[in-house]
Write an enzyme that holds these catalytic residues in place. Structure first.
Site, PDB file in Angstrom:
ATOM      1  CD  GLU A 130      -3.098  -0.635   0.093  1.00 56.73           C
ATOM      2  OE1 GLU A 130      -2.687  -0.358  -1.053  1.00 56.73           O
ATOM      3  OE2 GLU A 130      -4.302  -0.707   0.376  1.00 56.73           O
ATOM      4  CB  THR A 183      -4.887   5.923  -3.529  1.00 54.22           C
ATOM      5  OG1 THR A 183      -5.805   4.972  -4.040  1.00 54.22           O
ATOM      6  CG2 THR A 183      -5.089   6.044  -2.036  1.00 54.22           C
TER       7      THR A 183
HETATM    8  N1  HSE Z   1      -8.536   4.867   3.278  1.00 54.26           N
HETATM    9  C1  HSE Z   1      -7.864   5.019   2.029  1.00 54.26           C
HETATM   10  C2  HSE Z   1      -8.244   6.349   1.419  1.00 54.26           C
HETATM   11  C3  HSE Z   1      -8.251   3.902   1.128  1.00 54.26           C
HETATM   12  O1  HSE Z   1      -9.418   6.676   1.439  1.00 54.26           O
HETATM   13  O2  HSE Z   1      -7.369   7.055   0.944  1.00 54.26           O
HETATM   14  C4  HSE Z   1      -7.614   3.987  -0.224  1.00 54.26           C
HETATM   15  O3  HSE Z   1      -7.806   2.821  -0.917  1.00 54.26           O
END
Ligand code: HSE
Length: 308
Positions: A130, A183
């Site tokens: 991640e 993201t």
């Molecule tokens: N919690 C993270 C975000 C998840 O919202 O940025 C991203 O996949």
């Protein structure tokens, strides 16, 4: 059965689940990647096959590779591993594409080594993937992909993950408009500070949402599925978001919100009938936009990653 090889289904997930930015997640049933992990004599981690989407083969640049490597360097086994990825989840779709790859590789290697690590320990390694994908070590997609069901990441350091039960009749309808939202970018646009009143509203909603899952209290679930902190910023990136939200709630969705960092939009629904009505509404709205999309209706997957 070949004990040196394992084939896995690594599921897609919905992070945040409206009120729980970076802490809440749920596991989907019908969408996920397939992976083969093979134990070989030659030491090291190698990505030997990638199907579906174009992703790097270099171990250090690949989410599955980086996670596997972190684990490999710590365990130092007397063998190596090959990873094959059949990617069904499009990167940047908002349904945990990177988490599925990371989870599949660490879960598979652990299984081939006789399961020396528990799922919380595996989460720590998968988070390296991640970090590579989004620049931040959040675990809210990894935890549900590994554990299944709903999960709450109580703390990242030290890592503590809680498994939350969910009612049998709870369904997710999810639309993935085929635009990409990175993201890292949709995290960078978020404010660094929040107003105290918004924080109060948000943590009340997280608490009551968890309570509603424990007690199968659908009306409370509906009253809790709100996000006053993240949604106002990110919803602007998703075409027709407000319309999808309004119309899905009109036909009975308990809540509609952004899946992870988007662009996917999910609704939680009581019963398959409502879930399908929500699907029809989503399809109708997006059919008129010229944007390609996929829609899935899924039960909550209570198992998570599994051997095929
Ligand atoms: N919690 C993270 C975000 C998840 O919202 O940025 C991203 O996949």
């Amino acid at each position: 059965m070949n004990h040196n090889e394992i084939k896995l289904f690594s599921p897609a997930t919905v992070a945040n689940v409206a009120c729980g930015f970076d802490v809440l997640g749920l596991c989907l049933d019908t969408v996920g990647d397939e992976m083969v992990i093979r134990k070989v004599d030659k030491k090291g981690i190698r990505i030997t096959k990638i199907e579906g989407f174009k992703l790097p083969f270099e171990t250090e640049l690949n989410v599955a590779g980086v996670s596997a490597l972190a684990m490999y360097q710590e365990l130092q086994p007397d063998c190596g591993f090959e990873i094959e990825i059949k990617k069904n989840i499009k990167p940047g779709s908002g349904i945990g594409s990177s988490a599925a790859s990371a989870v599949g590789s660490v879960y598979g290697i652990n299984a081939l080594l006789g399961s020396p690590l528990n799922k919380t320990q595996l989460t720590r390694f998968a988070m390296k993937g991640e970090a590579l994908a989004s620049g931040s070590e959040h675990a809210d997609n990894i935890a549900p992909a590994l554990f299944g069901g709903f999960t709450l990441v109580k703390s990242v350091n030290p890592l503590e993950i809680l498994q939350i039960p969910s009612p049998d009749n709870l369904y997710v309808t999810i639309i993935h408009p085929q635009i990409e939202i990175k993201t890292a970018i949709s995290r960078a646009m978020l404010p660094k500070n929040v107003a105290l009143q918004d924080a109060v509203t948000q943590w009340a909603n997280v608490g009551s949402f968890i309570h509603s899952l424990h007690t199968s209290d659908y009306p409370l679930m509906k009253r809790s599925l709100h996000d006053v902190i993240i949604e106002p910023h990110r919803s602007k990136l998703i075409p027709h978001y407000d319309e999808v939200k309004k119309q899905t709630l009109n036909v009975g969705a308990l809540g509609t919100n952004i899946s992870g960092s988007g662009p996917s939009i999910f609704s939680l629904c009581e019963g398959i009938k409502t879930a399908n009505q929500v699907k029809d509404v989503m399809r109708k709205i997006y059919s008129n936009t010229g944007i390609d999309f996929d829609i899935h209706v899924s039960k909550i997957n209570t198992k998570g990653v599994k051997v095929l």
